[in-house]
Design an enzyme around this catalytic site. Structure first.
Site, PDB file in Angstrom:
ATOM      1  N   HIS A 207      23.115  68.857  23.024  1.00  0.00           N
ATOM      2  CA  HIS A 207      23.397  67.335  22.783  1.00  0.00           C
ATOM      3  C   HIS A 207      23.811  67.170  21.777  1.00  0.00           C
ATOM      4  CE1 HIS A 207      19.196  67.673  22.091  1.00  0.00           C
ATOM      5  NE2 HIS A 207      19.454  66.559  21.872  1.00  0.00           N
TER       6      HIS A 207
HETATM    7  C1  UD1 Z   1      18.333  61.178  20.977  1.00  0.00           C
HETATM    8  C2  UD1 Z   1      17.745  61.602  19.854  1.00  0.00           C
HETATM    9  C3  UD1 Z   1      17.570  63.561  19.704  1.00  0.00           C
HETATM   10  C4  UD1 Z   1      16.836  63.730  20.788  1.00  0.00           C
HETATM   11  C5  UD1 Z   1      17.854  62.969  22.323  1.00  0.00           C
HETATM   12  C6  UD1 Z   1      17.237  63.998  23.567  1.00  0.00           C
HETATM   13  C7  UD1 Z   1      18.235  59.659  18.011  1.00  0.00           C
HETATM   14  C8  UD1 Z   1      18.300  59.836  16.720  1.00  0.00           C
HETATM   15  N1  UD1 Z   1      18.942  60.789  18.420  1.00  0.00           N
HETATM   16  O1  UD1 Z   1      19.845  61.874  21.190  1.00  0.00           O
HETATM   17  O2  UD1 Z   1      17.143  63.182  18.552  1.00  0.00           O
HETATM   18  O3  UD1 Z   1      17.321  65.184  20.932  1.00  0.00           O
HETATM   19  O4  UD1 Z   1      17.381  61.536  22.256  1.00  0.00           O
HETATM   20  O5  UD1 Z   1      17.998  63.647  24.212  1.00  0.00           O
HETATM   21  O6  UD1 Z   1      17.743  59.457  18.044  1.00  0.00           O
HETATM   22  N2  UD1 Z   1      22.639  57.554  27.130  1.00  0.00           N
HETATM   23  C9  UD1 Z   1      22.547  57.873  28.793  1.00  0.00           C
HETATM   24  N3  UD1 Z   1      21.217  57.519  29.593  1.00  0.00           N
HETATM   25  C10 UD1 Z   1      19.636  57.007  28.799  1.00  0.00           C
HETATM   26  C11 UD1 Z   1      20.031  57.501  27.863  1.00  0.00           C
HETATM   27  C12 UD1 Z   1      21.453  57.135  26.818  1.00  0.00           C
HETATM   28  O7  UD1 Z   1      22.948  57.684  29.740  1.00  0.00           O
HETATM   29  O8  UD1 Z   1      19.079  57.124  29.176  1.00  0.00           O
HETATM   30  C13 UD1 Z   1      23.511  57.944  26.723  1.00  0.00           C
HETATM   31  C14 UD1 Z   1      24.004  56.193  25.982  1.00  0.00           C
HETATM   32  O9  UD1 Z   1      25.340  56.459  26.110  1.00  0.00           O
HETATM   33  C15 UD1 Z   1      23.741  56.681  24.470  1.00  0.00           C
HETATM   34  C16 UD1 Z   1      24.132  58.129  24.677  1.00  0.00           C
HETATM   35  O10 UD1 Z   1      23.619  58.723  26.055  1.00  0.00           O
HETATM   36  O11 UD1 Z   1      24.785  56.236  23.677  1.00  0.00           O
HETATM   37  C17 UD1 Z   1      23.193  58.885  22.992  1.00  0.00           C
HETATM   38  O12 UD1 Z   1      21.825  58.383  23.858  1.00  0.00           O
HETATM   39  P1  UD1 Z   1      20.983  57.794  21.985  1.00  0.00           P
HETATM   40  O13 UD1 Z   1      20.301  57.687  22.130  1.00  0.00           O
HETATM   41  O14 UD1 Z   1      21.878  57.449  21.347  1.00  0.00           O
HETATM   42  O15 UD1 Z   1      20.864  59.427  21.515  1.00  0.00           O
HETATM   43  P2  UD1 Z   1      20.867  60.987  21.945  1.00  0.00           P
HETATM   44  O16 UD1 Z   1      21.985  61.600  22.108  1.00  0.00           O
HETATM   45  O17 UD1 Z   1      19.966  60.352  23.941  1.00  0.00           O
END
Ligand code: UD1
Length: 366
Positions: A207
């Site tokens: 991821h």
């Molecule tokens: C975040 C953490 C990362 C961790 C990861 C675990 C930061 C900088 N990164 O990354 O360290 O390893 O979580 O999962 O804090 N999204 C969904 N549903 C959700 C959450 C996110 O669809 O419940 C999608 C959205 O499109 C979002 C993307 O995932 O824009 C990324 O989510 P985000 O929380 O920004 O970062 P992660 O890649 O999940």
């Protein structure tokens, strides 16, 4: 009585807070713990299911910030969290790990003069292109108490000039959750549902933006993984970001036609049953490097660096990078070995009792 705000936001936070919240509730004469969920992760599969599996009480405060750019998400968390701190006036705010919720809440407290304890402090990948590395460095710089999982983290902090009396090596609270839940995970039906036999499959998670946001890098990784899956089927619970990019890069059909089984993200107990029975784990996750080390399961980390070197020096982790040829060779190496080298040790204080030590330190440091 110590009033503590325990912060969670994203998936890797829940299993770190669960044992701390449980221990504080058990020691109710000493602690009044409240849970603040920033809402950084919000899908049921990324958040709610972890509350259920880990027995975490409903959050006392839910900030519902959701997704956004780093600046937007961090700012939204700060704006929503500040009134909670002002209203509750806690003795400690406890943040875990390295996600945006960690730095955002720590920064609010540093400006309000509220004491911050950082659990999993001092880890360093030395790769500042990783958003988590920035979050780690900055959170550690403004925390009052730095609670570490391994002694290399203590050394990193000392090298950055942190006063020794702020650093406490308490062990790994994530392993508290792992040991607490292993028996419960036996009742999961996931292996049966996926028709998997123990040790006859691999588990993959990917991821990191550096691995899945660039089409060339992601396709290269998948090509190596397709080949590995010819020898050992791979189960791939995909993060929403990863799933979206498989579609965006037109890889859906190729994956569907391969021996890589793409599934939805799993809850804590289902995922534990899945990886604990795997022959091999391939990952770019931080937590999974630790969990496989604790259970002596071979792990290949598809990154060029790790902030968790103890999983290599003591554990089962091998840093293979993102070069497809190297990944193929490393995986076939594990598969051709009769058994995986058994001189692996569980790192010091990864013993299931870290939450108790954290509570003791919070009391001493008041
Ligand atoms: C975040 C953490 C990362 C961790 C990861 C675990 C930061 C900088 N990164 O990354 O360290 O390893 O979580 O999962 O804090 N999204 C969904 N549903 C959700 C959450 C996110 O669809 O419940 C999608 C959205 O499109 C979002 C993307 O995932 O824009 C990324 O989510 P985000 O929380 O920004 O970062 P992660 O890649 O999940």
């Amino acid at each position: 009585m110590h009033k503590v705000l325990n912060i969670v936001g994203a998936r890797p936070n829940f299993m770190k807070i669960a044992p701390i919240q449980r221990e504080m509730l058990r020691r109710s004469a000493e602690f009044l713990p409240l849970i603040v969920h920033t809402g950084q992760h919000y899908d049921a599969a990324m958040s709610d299911s972890f509350f259920v599996d880990l027995g975490i009480p409903e959050p006392d405060f839910h900030l519902e910030v959701g997704s956004g750019s780093h600046a937007v998400q961090t700012a939204k968390i700060m704006t929503a969290f500040e009134p909670v701190v002002l209203q509750e006036n806690p003795d400690w705010v406890l943040v875990v790990g390295d996600v945006n919720s960690t730095i955002a809440c720590a920064l609010v407290c540093a400006k309000l003069g509220v004491k911050i304890a950082h659990v999993e402090a001092g880890l360093r990948s030395r790769d500042r292109s990783m958003p988590e590395e920035i979050n780690r460095i900055l959170t550690d710089a403004i925390s009052d108490l730095l609670l570490t999982t391994s002694e290399d983290a203590d050394e990193n902090l000392k090298a950055e000039g942190v006063a020794v009396d702020k650093i406490k090596f308490v062990g790994n609270v994530m392993i508290d959750s792992l040991f607490h839940s292993l028996k419960l995970a036996e009742s999961s039906k996931i292996r049966k549902t996926l028709s998997l036999e123990e040790k006859k499959y691999a588990v993959l998670t990917l991821h990191r933006p550096s691995n899945v946001d660039d089409e060339t890098v992601f396709s290269g990784l998948l090509n190596a993984l397709f080949e590995i899956s010819e020898k050992l089927p791979i189960v791939f619970p995909a993060h929403p970001r990863t799933k979206a990019n498989i579609e965006k890069f037109g890889l859906t059909k190729k994956v569907a036609a391969s021996n890589i089984k793409l599934i939805e993200p799993l809850g804590y107990l289902d995922f534990m049953q899945l990886y604990s029975g795997a022959r091999l784990v391939l990952t770019d996750s931080g937590g999974l490097q630790e969990e496989t080390t604790a259970l002596s399961i071979p792990c290949l980390t598809l990154r060029e660096n790790t902030e968790r070197p103890i999983t290599i020096s003591h554990g089962t982790n091998v840093l293979v990078g993102t070069n497809p040829e190297k990944i193929r060779r490393a995986a076939f190496g594990v598969l051709s070995a009769e058994t995986f080298s058994s001189d692996k040790k569980i790192p010091p204080l990864w013993d299931g009792c870290a939450a108790g030590r954290i509570c003791d330190v919070l009391i001493q440091k008041r």
